[in-house]
Design an enzyme around this catalytic site. Structure first.
Site, short mmCIF file in Angstrom:
data_model
loop_
_atom_site.label_atom_id
_atom_site.label_comp_id
_atom_site.label_asym_id
_atom_site.label_seq_id
_atom_site.Cartn_x
_atom_site.Cartn_y
_atom_site.Cartn_z
N THR A 11 35.05 21.83 45.46
CA THR A 11 35.55 22.86 46.31
C THR A 11 34.77 24.07 46.81
O THR A 11 34.37 24.25 47.97
CB THR A 11 36.88 23.15 45.95
OG1 THR A 11 37.56 22.02 45.67
CG2 THR A 11 37.81 23.84 47.05
N LYS A 100 35.10 32.01 36.20
CA LYS A 100 35.85 33.08 35.24
C LYS A 100 35.69 32.67 33.88
O LYS A 100 35.53 33.64 33.05
CB LYS A 100 37.04 33.22 35.97
CG LYS A 100 37.97 32.05 35.43
CD LYS A 100 38.65 31.94 37.18
CE LYS A 100 39.14 30.29 37.20
NZ LYS A 100 39.93 30.10 38.17
N GLU A 124 31.27 37.95 41.67
CA GLU A 124 32.31 38.72 42.34
C GLU A 124 33.42 37.54 42.78
O GLU A 124 34.57 38.05 42.52
CB GLU A 124 31.86 38.91 43.79
CG GLU A 124 32.89 39.48 44.78
CD GLU A 124 33.47 40.68 44.31
OE1 GLU A 124 32.78 42.01 44.19
OE2 GLU A 124 34.45 41.02 44.01
N ILE A 131 38.76 38.62 47.31
CA ILE A 131 38.84 39.91 47.41
C ILE A 131 37.58 40.97 46.76
O ILE A 131 37.31 40.29 45.56
CB ILE A 131 40.18 40.23 46.53
CG1 ILE A 131 41.40 39.20 46.86
CG2 ILE A 131 40.52 41.92 46.75
CD1 ILE A 131 42.54 39.94 46.10
N LYS A 200 40.67 36.63 33.86
CA LYS A 200 40.27 37.51 34.89
C LYS A 200 40.41 39.00 34.29
O LYS A 200 39.64 39.84 34.88
CB LYS A 200 40.98 37.29 36.10
CG LYS A 200 40.55 35.72 36.64
CD LYS A 200 41.70 35.34 37.54
CE LYS A 200 41.24 34.12 38.44
NZ LYS A 200 42.38 33.43 39.19
N GLY A 297 41.00 29.63 46.95
CA GLY A 297 40.79 28.66 48.03
C GLY A 297 39.19 28.58 48.25
O GLY A 297 38.46 29.70 47.92
N1 HSE Z 1 43.88 28.43 39.74
C1 HSE Z 1 43.73 29.74 40.20
C2 HSE Z 1 44.61 30.27 40.59
C3 HSE Z 1 42.23 29.55 41.27
O1 HSE Z 1 45.74 29.83 41.08
O2 HSE Z 1 44.65 31.62 41.04
C4 HSE Z 1 41.52 31.06 41.40
O3 HSE Z 1 41.00 31.25 40.45
#
Ligand code: HSE
Length: 400
Positions: A11, A100, A124, A131, A200, A297
């Site tokens: 993706t 990540k 990033e 973002i 994150k 996305g």
């Molecule tokens: N699975 C993650 C989410 C995708 O739902 O935010 C983006 O890191």
């Protein structure tokens, strides 16, 4: 011309190719040189893809090609991404990633290798999808001592909580619907248990303090225990429930955690709904700033990867500073953190609960058979001791 390789044509990888193709003119102008995709690494073939001729299956072809200066790692996971990234950096090729897991697990090591080889490891896209948040922390807020970061960092759980709130639906049915629509993974554990948000916030916390915050040390609680009744109470209190990832430095102590919190409607994060993400950063001079947008996305995430490609293209042979040392930070256990708690107990425990918690604000809501209240401010340790004595149904922390 700068030759680029994309590792992983899923993706995000296919999004990277699409962004570079669609925004070619802007990207080339901003890079100062034309960006060309020379290779796409994937185990699969894509015979009907317009880029089929660029697909290779052997990473050696990329690593041994001196023309390739920048690699986009969009494979995800630790293996083989860690090995491929390390070898690329050792060969002086910059790597831009959305991964990540890898950044949280090996960020400082990979940054150091990059800098020793006059190239860059940029990430990033690893937090907050499209973002801009890593770059603001690294380049923009450099006059600040950042003392708190609080974010909604997972789109899947935010979508589920938003739906539960709006439709009065239960967790399991909203999760199933999200999976059927392709918003949530078939195996949703990393999202709903908070592990994704944990990686994150580990990355953001490390950038906040310039040292290594290990994701394994971060207290993490997901949203699987949040029920429709919690939202009934939240509504009665003028609040909503959000999965917050936060890190704070208080009196030299560093705290980090991921958990569902009740937040008031006047809190800026209460307005962040559906799959959107947002991060509030508090600096000692600036005060609050907030970064909001699409946290997941294909194209938003790919756009962030490509922004790193542009940065690398502008800095070929030069190091882009990033303060994230290998030295591990000792986090202060959350049992010392102090806050108020929303608590539900069986109705027959009302008197006992009021006696043990001493002072509490009672919450009136249409939930039969229960008694609910908000405690005074107390440490997690104090709360846990009292909660155990009473035998509560559940509790949710309150973010002030
Ligand atoms: N699975 C993650 C989410 C995708 O739902 O935010 C983006 O890191």
């Amino acid at each position: 011309m700068i030759q680029v390789a994309v590792m992983g044509y899923g993706t995000v990888g296919s999004g990277v190719v699409e962004v570079i193709e669609k925004n070619k003119a802007e990207i080339n102008k901003k890079s100062g040189e034309d960006i060309n995709i020379k290779y796409i690494l994937d185990l699969r073939d894509f015979p009907s893809d317009p880029y089929a001729d660029k697909v290779v299956h052997d990473v050696e072809q990329i690593l041994s090609d001196p023309e390739v200066k920048i690699i986009c790692e969009t494979m995800g996971g630790i293996k083989p991404a860690y090995d491929f990234t390390k070898r690329a950096l050792l060969a002086g090729k910059s790597v831009c990633t959305s991964n990540k897991e890898l950044v949280a697990a090996h960020g400082p090591e990979l940054i150091q290798i990059a800098h020793e080889h006059k190239c860059n490891y940029l990430f990033e896209a690893s937090v907050g999808g499209g973002i801009p948040i890593i770059r603001p922390l690294n380049y923009s807020l450099t006059a600040e001592k950042i003392d708190a970061i609080t974010g909604i960092l997972n789109g899947t759980t935010n979508y589920i909580l938003t739906k539960m709130e709006r439709e009065g639906a239960d967790f399991a049915s909203v999760l199933k619907e999200a999976q059927d629509k392709g918003y949530a993974e078939r195996n949703p554990e990393a999202d709903v248990e908070g592990y994704d948000a944990c990686r994150k916030i580990a990355i953001l916390s490390s950038l906040m303090c310039g040292k290594n915050v290990k994701y394994q040390d971060i207290y993490t609680e997901g949203i699987t225990k949040i029920t429709e009744a919690d939202f009934v109470y939240a509504k009665a209190m003028g609040k909503t429930i959000k999965l917050l990832a936060q890190s704070k430095e208080v009196d030299g102590n560093m705290y980090a955690m991921v958990a569902p919190f009740m937040i008031s409607y006047d809190h800026p994060l209460s307005m962040v709904n559906d799959v959107f993400n947002a991060v509030c950063v508090h600096g000692n001079m600036l005060g609050d700033s907030m970064y909001y947008g699409r946290g997941a996305g294909k194209l938003p995430t790919a756009s962030a990867v490509v922004s790193d490609v542009v940065d690398c293209a502008r800095h070929i042979g030069k190091v882009i500073m990033c303060f994230w040392d290998n030295e591990d930070v000792e986090l202060t256990g959350i049992e010392k953190a102090s806050r108020r708690f929303f608590v539900r107990v069986p109705e027959q425990k009302e008197k006992e609960a009021l006696h043990i918690f001493e002072s509490a604000s009672v919450i009136e809501a249409d939930v039969p058979g229960e008694f609910a209240f908000v405690t005074d401010r107390m440490t997690e340790k104090e709360f846990n001791e009292k909660a155990e004595q009473v035998g509560i149904i559940s509790r949710i922390r309150i973010e002030e």
